[in-house]
Design a protein around this motif. Structure first.
Motif, PDB file in Angstrom:
ATOM      1  N   LEU A   1       0.989  -1.145   0.165  1.00 36.50           N
ATOM      2  CA  LEU A   1       0.151  -0.383   0.063  1.00 36.50           C
ATOM      3  C   LEU A   1       1.056   1.691  -0.066  1.00 36.50           C
ATOM      4  N   ARG A   2       1.838   1.366  -0.613  1.00 40.56           N
ATOM      5  CA  ARG A   2       2.913   2.280  -0.606  1.00 40.56           C
ATOM      6  C   ARG A   2       2.316   3.749  -0.402  1.00 40.56           C
ATOM      7  N   ILE A   3       1.129   3.820  -1.883  1.00 39.15           N
ATOM      8  CA  ILE A   3       0.355   5.315  -2.019  1.00 39.15           C
ATOM      9  C   ILE A   3       0.108   5.708  -1.067  1.00 39.15           C
ATOM     10  N   VAL A   4      -0.776   4.367  -0.457  1.00 35.72           N
ATOM     11  CA  VAL A   4      -1.131   5.441   1.584  1.00 35.72           C
ATOM     12  C   VAL A   4      -0.323   6.092   2.291  1.00 35.72           C
ATOM     13  N   GLN A   5      -0.551   7.062   2.551  1.00 36.53           N
ATOM     14  CA  GLN A   5       0.598   8.070   3.384  1.00 36.53           C
ATOM     15  C   GLN A   5       0.250   7.769   4.922  1.00 36.53           C
ATOM     16  N   ASN A   6       0.666   6.361   5.441  1.00 37.06           N
ATOM     17  CA  ASN A   6       0.760   6.171   6.544  1.00 37.06           C
ATOM     18  C   ASN A   6       1.750   6.885   7.916  1.00 37.06           C
ATOM     19  N   ALA A   7       1.327   7.508   8.906  1.00 38.52           N
ATOM     20  CA  ALA A   7       1.971   7.960   9.504  1.00 38.52           C
ATOM     21  C   ALA A   7       1.977   7.847  11.025  1.00 38.52           C
ATOM     22  N   ASP A   8       2.716   8.099  11.656  1.00 43.66           N
ATOM     23  CA  ASP A   8       3.105   8.222  12.776  1.00 43.66           C
ATOM     24  C   ASP A   8       2.335   9.375  13.800  1.00 43.66           C
ATOM     25  N   ILE A   9       1.885   9.198  14.637  1.00 37.64           N
ATOM     26  CA  ILE A   9       1.018  10.154  15.012  1.00 37.64           C
ATOM     27  C   ILE A   9       1.728  10.420  16.241  1.00 37.64           C
ATOM     28  N   VAL A  10       1.850  12.205  17.399  1.00 35.89           N
ATOM     29  CA  VAL A  10       2.458  12.081  18.388  1.00 35.89           C
ATOM     30  C   VAL A  10       1.259  13.254  19.012  1.00 35.89           C
ATOM     31  N   LEU A  11       0.876  13.077  19.900  1.00 36.06           N
ATOM     32  CA  LEU A  11       0.096  14.251  20.665  1.00 36.06           C
ATOM     33  C   LEU A  11       0.531  14.084  22.577  1.00 36.06           C
ATOM     34  N   ASP A  12       1.446  15.416  21.828  1.00 33.71           N
ATOM     35  CA  ASP A  12       1.713  15.918  23.251  1.00 33.71           C
ATOM     36  C   ASP A  12       1.018  18.112  23.379  1.00 33.71           C
ATOM     37  N   GLY A  13      -0.237  16.995  24.987  1.00 33.64           N
ATOM     38  CA  GLY A  13      -0.426  18.045  25.402  1.00 33.64           C
ATOM     39  C   GLY A  13      -1.933  18.306  24.193  1.00 33.64           C
ATOM     40  N   VAL A  14      -2.340  17.728  23.753  1.00 39.10           N
ATOM     41  CA  VAL A  14      -3.315  18.325  22.354  1.00 39.10           C
ATOM     42  C   VAL A  14      -4.458  19.197  23.395  1.00 39.10           C
ATOM     43  N   ARG A  15      -5.103  20.006  22.472  1.00 39.54           N
ATOM     44  CA  ARG A  15      -6.204  20.469  23.542  1.00 39.54           C
ATOM     45  C   ARG A  15      -7.338  20.459  22.704  1.00 39.54           C
TER      46      ARG A  15
END
Length: 392
Positions: A213-227
């Motif tokens: 699925l190389r076309i799919v843009q998979n990501a690592d997400i970091v949520l650092d105190g997201v309000r």
């Protein structure tokens, strides 16, 4: 546009669609063949998403089909399944984009959002004005998401503060909003949040070196105190049971997409077999190649039959977790066999991207695992059969 049944629909299941549904499917097929298919191998090779297609793509009879706020015409779950098949028949990554945008992101809001949230967000996501993502899986939590989520949401007055990480999140490098699932620090229950990706503390980083699925843009997400404000908490998401209700709706369409991958690989192999000459005749005239083709057709036909019935059950209101789970586990296993036979039919050319099959072969591995691994879906079915849970 006139509708022509797929030759790969050996038993003619498409005849069960209404005339309106067949016309819509014909238009979608034409669009995919003419506007999308010419782009996919190059973008797959470069691991890039063809974002230039999105305005036209969102005008196709795919997005928002099942929700009152965005449904352009009456349609069945069987039609939506065939649409998923048509998408994946051209490219599994494009099908996955739709599954994330239309099934997971929109589905989360439609199933667990308030009437006000549905009215505000669903039309924008259906039209493509906004791109959505769905953040459930984490670096250390996949199959055990019901118990193992480490992302935490803490109530602070009229806001929620979200801290944690997500992984393998499709569309997330360019999404405008991401549905984030997190454990409530107060009661330990899983809650859902509509998180604008421009919110301070939210970052998404593309996962590189992916071979499916190389076309799919998979990501690592970091949520650092997201309000986020209380108004962006999904009003009816109060436990993982509500999250599972979203996944139940999309799991059967993943099974349909797996049929589409099998069909795409089969069609490429059949076309190649009729043209490739060995021992003085097309390889399609050799017995062992015909065996491969017949085996592929058997898998495809059995899978369409199972998917058709599980979608009919969704329309009837009788589909349960175990029904969708069995379809996903069975069909993705048959898909894996089918793409292997297609690749074998084509010999060395089966690993050359220009012939399409190697793309289907690699992408099949991702569909085999996401939306519940074969093992987890098997255990869901096993629990239904025996009355005993074997998850831990």
């Amino acid at each position: 546009m006139s509708f022509t049944p797929l030759a790969s629909d050996f038993y003619g299941f498409e005849s069960q669609l209404t005339e309106t549904e067949r016309e819509a499917l014909a238009g979608l097929r034409h669009y995919l063949e003419t506007e999308v298919k010419p782009l996919v191998n190059d973008h797959w090779d470069r691991a890039e998403f063809p974002r230039e297609i999105l305005p036209g793509f969102h005008r196709q009879p795919v997005f928002g089909m099942q929700w009152e706020e965005t449904r352009p015409f009456e349609n069945s779950a069987v039609y939506r399944g065939w649409a998923a098949l048509e998408l994946a028949r051209v490219d599994a990554s494009i099908s996955t984009y739709v599954g994330v945008q239309n099934g997971l992101a929109m589905g989360a809001i439609a199933v667990t959002g308030s009437a006000e949230q549905r009215a505000e967000w669903l039309p924008k996501l259906a039209s493509g004005e906004l791109i959505g993502a769905f953040g459930l899986t984490e670096p250390l939590s996949g199959s055990d998401s019901a118990q193992g989520l480490r992302t935490v949401a803490t109530r602070d007055g009229d806001e929620w503060v979200i801290t944690g990480q997500k992984r393998w999140i499709g569309n997330a490098t360019f999404s405008d909003v991401t549905i984030i699932w997190a454990k409530d620090a107060a009661d330990g229950q899983v809650k859902g949040f509509i998180v604008p990706t421009s919110t301070p503390g939210y970052t998404a980083t593309k996962i590189e070196r992916k071979q499916a699925l190389r076309i799919v843009q998979n990501a690592d997400i970091v949520l650092d105190g997201v309000r986020v404000p209380e108004s962006l908490r999904l009003a009816n998401a109060n436990s993982f049971r509500d999250t599972a209700a979203v996944l139940r709706l999309t799991r059967a369409e993943v099974a349909w997409a797996a049929v589409g991958v099998a069909v795409g690989a089969y069609e490429a192999a059949l076309a190649y077999a009729t043209e490739r000459i060995q021992f003085g005749k097309p390889i399609a005239a050799h017995q062992l190649i015909q065996q491969h083709l017949a085996n592929m057709m058997g898998n495809i036909t059995a899978s369409i039959a199972m998917c058709t019935r599980v979608s009919q059950m969704l329309d009837e209101g009788t589909q349960k977790d175990e029904h969708a789970a069995l379809a996903k586990a069975f069909v993705t296993s048959r898909m894996r066999e089918t793409v292997a036979w297609a690749r074998e039919t084509m010999g060395g050319n089966g690993i050359v991207l220009d012939y399409d099959v190697t793309r289907f072969f690699n992408d099949a591995e991702a569909l085999y695992s996401y939306e519940g691994t074969r093992e987890m879906n098997t255990l869901i079915v096993g629990r239904a059969l025996t009355g005993k849970a074997a998850f831990v």
